[in-house]
Write an enzyme that holds these catalytic residues in place. Structure first.
Site, mmCIF file in Angstrom:
data_model
loop_
_atom_site.group_PDB
_atom_site.id
_atom_site.type_symbol
_atom_site.label_atom_id
_atom_site.label_comp_id
_atom_site.label_asym_id
_atom_site.label_seq_id
_atom_site.Cartn_x
_atom_site.Cartn_y
_atom_site.Cartn_z
ATOM 1 N N HIS A 22 0.816 -1.214 0.000
ATOM 2 C CA HIS A 22 0.000 0.000 0.000
ATOM 3 C C HIS A 22 0.850 1.265 0.000
ATOM 4 O O HIS A 22 0.370 2.327 -0.368
ATOM 5 C CB HIS A 22 -0.913 0.038 1.230
ATOM 6 C CG HIS A 22 -1.939 -1.050 1.247
ATOM 7 N ND1 HIS A 22 -2.901 -1.177 0.279
ATOM 8 C CD2 HIS A 22 -2.142 -2.073 2.113
ATOM 9 C CE1 HIS A 22 -3.670 -2.230 0.548
ATOM 10 N NE2 HIS A 22 -3.226 -2.781 1.656
ATOM 11 N N HIS B 264 6.072 6.885 6.393
ATOM 12 C CA HIS B 264 5.632 6.315 5.129
ATOM 13 C C HIS B 264 5.058 7.432 4.264
ATOM 14 O O HIS B 264 4.906 8.573 4.711
ATOM 15 C CB HIS B 264 4.586 5.217 5.365
ATOM 16 C CG HIS B 264 3.376 5.705 6.070
ATOM 17 N ND1 HIS B 264 3.296 5.777 7.448
ATOM 18 C CD2 HIS B 264 2.195 6.187 5.608
ATOM 19 C CE1 HIS B 264 2.116 6.282 7.785
ATOM 20 N NE2 HIS B 264 1.435 6.536 6.690
ATOM 21 N N HIS C 241 2.335 8.822 0.882
ATOM 22 C CA HIS C 241 1.130 8.698 0.065
ATOM 23 C C HIS C 241 1.349 9.548 -1.180
ATOM 24 O O HIS C 241 1.840 10.676 -1.079
ATOM 25 C CB HIS C 241 -0.103 9.181 0.833
ATOM 26 C CG HIS C 241 -0.370 8.409 2.090
ATOM 27 N ND1 HIS C 241 -1.189 7.297 2.122
ATOM 28 C CD2 HIS C 241 0.088 8.586 3.357
ATOM 29 C CE1 HIS C 241 -1.227 6.816 3.353
ATOM 30 N NE2 HIS C 241 -0.455 7.583 4.127
ATOM 31 N N GLU D 222 -2.948 13.207 1.319
ATOM 32 C CA GLU D 222 -4.202 12.822 1.970
ATOM 33 C C GLU D 222 -4.930 14.061 2.487
ATOM 34 O O GLU D 222 -6.103 14.272 2.192
ATOM 35 C CB GLU D 222 -3.922 11.830 3.098
ATOM 36 C CG GLU D 222 -3.334 10.522 2.590
ATOM 37 C CD GLU D 222 -3.714 9.346 3.456
ATOM 38 O OE1 GLU D 222 -4.404 8.444 2.963
ATOM 39 O OE2 GLU D 222 -3.294 9.332 4.638
ATOM 40 N N HIS E 256 4.160 10.898 6.364
ATOM 41 C CA HIS E 256 3.654 10.780 7.734
ATOM 42 C C HIS E 256 4.727 10.178 8.641
ATOM 43 O O HIS E 256 5.181 9.059 8.403
ATOM 44 C CB HIS E 256 2.408 9.885 7.777
ATOM 45 C CG HIS E 256 1.225 10.480 7.107
ATOM 46 N ND1 HIS E 256 0.126 9.738 6.711
ATOM 47 C CD2 HIS E 256 0.944 11.776 6.776
ATOM 48 C CE1 HIS E 256 -0.757 10.540 6.154
ATOM 49 N NE2 HIS E 256 -0.294 11.775 6.179
ATOM 50 N N THR F 91 -5.264 6.852 8.809
ATOM 51 C CA THR F 91 -5.884 7.050 7.497
ATOM 52 C C THR F 91 -5.971 5.753 6.702
ATOM 53 O O THR F 91 -6.311 5.767 5.517
ATOM 54 C CB THR F 91 -5.110 8.095 6.672
ATOM 55 O OG1 THR F 91 -3.780 7.608 6.425
ATOM 56 C CG2 THR F 91 -5.053 9.423 7.408
ATOM 57 N N THR F 92 -5.649 4.637 7.346
ATOM 58 C CA THR F 92 -5.826 3.317 6.753
ATOM 59 C C THR F 92 -6.585 2.451 7.747
ATOM 60 O O THR F 92 -6.569 2.721 8.953
ATOM 61 C CB THR F 92 -4.473 2.650 6.430
ATOM 62 O OG1 THR F 92 -3.692 2.555 7.620
ATOM 63 C CG2 THR F 92 -3.714 3.426 5.375
#
Length: 308
Positions: free
Chosen positions: A86, A115, A117, A127, A140, A222-223
């Site tokens: 992901h 990590h 996004h 995000e 993040h 957020t996951t």
């Protein structure tokens, strides 16, 4: 002795193997995509979900002490990057754990992992959005509250995690701090792969120069499983990344052998939450006011003497 963060990362909160999800499948599109997370995971339909759109005209100013970063300037002894299907997640070992406190945080938080996004192109990727504007990437940095002793205990508490969100904007030149990570990405194109990273740069290199202006609100992961345990900090200033570096992230593949792109959750309803923005501390404001009054008094006296 180097302090390893591998054990605290074993829960893989931000990875698809999250123990809390019980191994339930999820993704960003299709029947397991973001539109269905709330029905697959009950907590993803909560009232304090993340990310959000930050409306700068509707924030409350707060006066906090500046962030105190401990061990953030010390290069790690070891760094690893993993394609978890992901995202690209970075773990590290260090002689002393990086920690953050102040900046309106209630307690000291210990670094766990960071990590990214990103989008399929540079028109989207982040995000959080600021006044509806989406950046091409968001970083993040995840921390857990030291008072709770472990990540496993911290995720059970409403203030268990503190995440520092950093926006990335496109530059014509590579970001040197990201270069070792990008180099390692070539070795983890398939989901589940990990690689060693040339650990040259401390965590401070992944933060914007200005840490004084940031947005703060209470939210969630957020996951999935979207636990509402996060104190969010989203910095107003961005760091840079080149298109070449972004393309290296876009070359990663997920479990279905498809490119990992658009791995961001859409903004969630704010509901009754307040978003705050940092400002100069009361002490600084008082000092400036005192200087201003002094200058005003001296100027007035000078004018009075000239008219005598």
């Amino acid at each position: 002795m180097a302090l390893s963060f591998v054990l605290v990362l074993a829960l893989a909160i931000f990875a698809e193997e999250s123990l809390a999800s019980g191994g339930t499948q999820w993704g960003y599109t299709g029947e397991h995509g973001t539109a269905h997370w709330g029905s697959i995971f009950r907590s993803c339909s909560g009232q304090r979900q993340s990310p959000i759109n930050i409306e700068t005209s509707n924030v409350k100013t707060e006066y906090w002490r500046p962030f105190t970063l401990k061990n953030y300037d010390q290069p790690p002894t070891r760094m690893r990057i993993k394609n978890n299907g992901h995202s690209a997640q970075v773990e590290m070992d260090a002689q002393a754990a990086p920690r953050v406190r102040d900046g309106g945080l209630k307690g000291e938080y210990i670094f766990a992992q960071f990590h990214f996004h990103w989008g399929h192109d540079s028109s989207l990727g982040s995000e959080h959005t600021i006044d509806g504007v989406r950046y091409p990437m968001e970083l993040h940095l995840v921390h857990y509250k030291g008072a709770y002793g472990s990540l496993a205990e911290a995720v059970k508490k409403s203030d268990g995690l503190a995440v520092l969100g950093v926006m990335l904007e496109v530059s014509n030149s590579d970001n040197p701090a990201l270069t070792p990570l990008v180099t390692a990405l070539r070795n983890i194109t398939d989901s589940g792969m990990f690689a060693e990273v040339d650990a040259r740069h401390p965590l401070r290199a992944f933060l914007p120069r200005n840490l004084d202006t940031f947005y703060r609100y209470s939210g969630s992961l957020t996951t999935p499983t979207c636990n509402e345990v996060v104190t969010w900090t989203v910095f107003a200033d961005a760091i840079t990344i080149s298109e070449k570096q972004l393309n290296a992230f876009r070359a990663l593949m997920n479990d279905r052998n498809q490119p990992i792109v658009n791995n961001f959750r859409p903004p969630q309803p704010l509901n009754n939450r307040k978003v705050m923005v940092s400002a100069k501390s009361d002490a600084d404001s008082a000092a400036m006011k005192k200087v201003g009054l002094t200058l005003y008094f001296m100027t007035s006296m000078a004018v009075l003497m000239m008219n005598m």
